[in-house]
Design a protein around this motif. Structure first.
Motif, PDB file in Angstrom:
ATOM      1  N   ALA A   1       0.839  -1.204   0.000  1.00  0.00           N
ATOM      2  CA  ALA A   1       0.000   0.000   0.000  1.00  0.00           C
ATOM      3  C   ALA A   1       0.873   1.253   0.000  1.00  0.00           C
ATOM      4  CB  ALA A   1      -0.938  -0.004   1.205  1.00  0.00           C
ATOM      5  N   ALA A   2       1.991   1.216   0.705  1.00  0.00           N
ATOM      6  CA  ALA A   2       2.906   2.357   0.730  1.00  0.00           C
ATOM      7  C   ALA A   2       3.494   2.597  -0.661  1.00  0.00           C
ATOM      8  CB  ALA A   2       4.019   2.127   1.745  1.00  0.00           C
TER       9      ALA A   2
ATOM     10  N   SER B   1       1.193   4.459  -2.825  1.00  0.00           N
ATOM     11  CA  SER B   1       0.846   5.808  -2.365  1.00  0.00           C
ATOM     12  C   SER B   1       1.179   6.852  -3.432  1.00  0.00           C
ATOM     13  CB  SER B   1       1.619   6.128  -1.079  1.00  0.00           C
ATOM     14  OG  SER B   1       1.458   7.475  -0.723  1.00  0.00           O
ATOM     15  N   ARG B   2       0.335   7.860  -3.532  1.00  0.00           N
ATOM     16  CA  ARG B   2       0.590   8.945  -4.484  1.00  0.00           C
ATOM     17  C   ARG B   2       1.789   9.789  -4.052  1.00  0.00           C
ATOM     18  NH1 ARG B   2      -4.726  11.951  -4.443  1.00  0.00           N
ATOM     19  NH2 ARG B   2      -5.052  10.676  -2.627  1.00  0.00           N
ATOM     20  N   ASP B   3       2.070   9.824  -2.757  1.00  0.00           N
ATOM     21  CA  ASP B   3       3.181  10.606  -2.221  1.00  0.00           C
ATOM     22  C   ASP B   3       4.383   9.675  -2.020  1.00  0.00           C
ATOM     23  OD1 ASP B   3       4.997  12.095  -0.729  1.00  0.00           O
ATOM     24  OD2 ASP B   3       3.433  13.093   0.444  1.00  0.00           O
TER      25      ASP B   3
ATOM     26  N   VAL C   1       5.977   9.566   1.422  1.00  0.00           N
ATOM     27  CA  VAL C   1       5.262   8.746   2.404  1.00  0.00           C
ATOM     28  C   VAL C   1       5.713   7.294   2.234  1.00  0.00           C
ATOM     29  CG1 VAL C   1       2.994   7.828   3.073  1.00  0.00           C
ATOM     30  CG2 VAL C   1       3.283  10.281   2.667  1.00  0.00           C
ATOM     31  N   HIS C   2       5.883   6.881   0.993  1.00  0.00           N
ATOM     32  CA  HIS C   2       6.385   5.528   0.711  1.00  0.00           C
ATOM     33  C   HIS C   2       7.741   5.314   1.378  1.00  0.00           C
ATOM     34  CE1 HIS C   2       8.333   2.654  -2.416  1.00  0.00           C
ATOM     35  NE2 HIS C   2       7.807   1.946  -1.425  1.00  0.00           N
TER      36      HIS C   2
ATOM     37  N   CYS D   1       7.484   5.017   5.166  1.00  0.00           N
ATOM     38  CA  CYS D   1       6.971   3.688   5.528  1.00  0.00           C
ATOM     39  C   CYS D   1       8.057   2.627   5.404  1.00  0.00           C
ATOM     40  CB  CYS D   1       5.769   3.333   4.664  1.00  0.00           C
ATOM     41  SG  CYS D   1       4.316   4.354   4.975  1.00  0.00           S
TER      42      CYS D   1
ATOM     43  N   GLN E   1      -0.424  10.010   8.085  1.00  0.00           N
ATOM     44  CA  GLN E   1      -0.027   9.415   6.802  1.00  0.00           C
ATOM     45  C   GLN E   1       0.120   7.899   6.929  1.00  0.00           C
ATOM     46  OE1 GLN E   1       0.116  10.937   3.991  1.00  0.00           O
ATOM     47  NE2 GLN E   1       0.518  13.083   4.371  1.00  0.00           N
TER      48      GLN E   1
ATOM     49  N   SER F   1      -3.162   6.202   7.306  1.00  0.00           N
ATOM     50  CA  SER F   1      -3.834   6.179   6.017  1.00  0.00           C
ATOM     51  C   SER F   1      -3.337   5.005   5.162  1.00  0.00           C
ATOM     52  CB  SER F   1      -3.594   7.504   5.294  1.00  0.00           C
ATOM     53  OG  SER F   1      -4.127   7.474   4.011  1.00  0.00           O
ATOM     54  N   VAL F   2      -2.040   4.767   5.182  1.00  0.00           N
ATOM     55  CA  VAL F   2      -1.477   3.633   4.438  1.00  0.00           C
ATOM     56  C   VAL F   2      -1.987   2.323   5.037  1.00  0.00           C
ATOM     57  CG1 VAL F   2       0.660   2.418   3.807  1.00  0.00           C
ATOM     58  CG2 VAL F   2       0.549   4.916   3.644  1.00  0.00           C
TER      59      VAL F   2
ATOM     60  N   ALA G   1      -5.438   1.726   3.815  1.00  0.00           N
ATOM     61  CA  ALA G   1      -5.388   1.267   2.423  1.00  0.00           C
ATOM     62  C   ALA G   1      -4.943  -0.193   2.333  1.00  0.00           C
ATOM     63  CB  ALA G   1      -4.449   2.158   1.603  1.00  0.00           C
TER      64      ALA G   1
END
Length: 194
Positions: free
Chosen positions: A31-32, A35-37, A40-41, A44, A124, A127-128, A131
């Motif tokens: 999921a990370a 991620s669109r960001d 954030v990946h 994680c 963040q 949120s991951v 997801a």
């Protein structure tokens, strides 16, 4: 609901697990990656592969990433004025991902990799986890990643004193809680009984 009074740090007072399992960790990393960001990946990735605290990750700068040896130097923030640096090996491909996404060579040595506050980082990560379908409230948080790191390290045979050093525990008895999680060997023994 029955209350559990003799629980380790891996379970809450109702007996709910407070760590991510290996399967949940894999879903979290998938999921990370989606991620669109991209930053954030990478946050994680670092949290899941080092077991560091969110505040320790947010303090990381390019100077803390040892590219050639694939090590991250984490400054322990819970040592009340003492400087304690933990060196944690991470996969070389994560170092490459950090370099690609953060452009480490273009950053100043003291520039934070993730210029965000702790609350934003927690949001963040949560949120991951959402997801990834990780719904167990006691595990679906950054602390669940840290505990999952410790459990996984013990389950694959990393010596307890090394896990202690990587997590920055002052006392080995704190690290020993990770031996309470059910491992593959224990599951195999139980299967023989069945």
């Amino acid at each position: 609901m029955r209350q559990f009074h003799n629980t380790s740090c891996l379970y809450d007072h109702a007996g709910q697990r407070k760590y991510l399992t290996a399967a949940e960790r894999e879903r979290f990393l998938d999921a990370a990656a989606a991620s669109r960001d991209q930053k954030v990946h990478t946050l994680c990735l670092v949290l899941s592969h080092t077991g560091c605290r969110v505040s320790e990750a947010l303090a990381l700068t390019p100077a803390h990433i040892q590219r050639e040896s694939a090590v991250v130097s984490i400054i322990s923030l819970k040592k009340r004025g003492k400087l304690l640096v933990r060196e944690i090996p991470i996969p070389a491909d994560i170092i490459e991902t950090l370099e690609t996404i953060h452009h480490l060579t273009d950053m100043s040595d003291d520039e934070p990799l993730w210029p965000m506050g702790r609350t934003t980082a927690w949001r963040q990560i949560k949120s991951v986890m959402t997801a990834a379908g990780i719904t167990l409230k006691t595990a679906a948080n950054p602390k669940g990643l840290r505990h999952g790191f410790g459990v996984r390290a013990v389950q694959v045979g990393v010596p307890l004193n090394l896990v202690q050093r990587w997590l920055g525990h002052a006392d080995i008895s704190t690290t020993a809680i990770y031996t309470n999680a059910l491992g593959a060997e224990e599951r195999e023994l139980a299967a023989r009984m069945w």
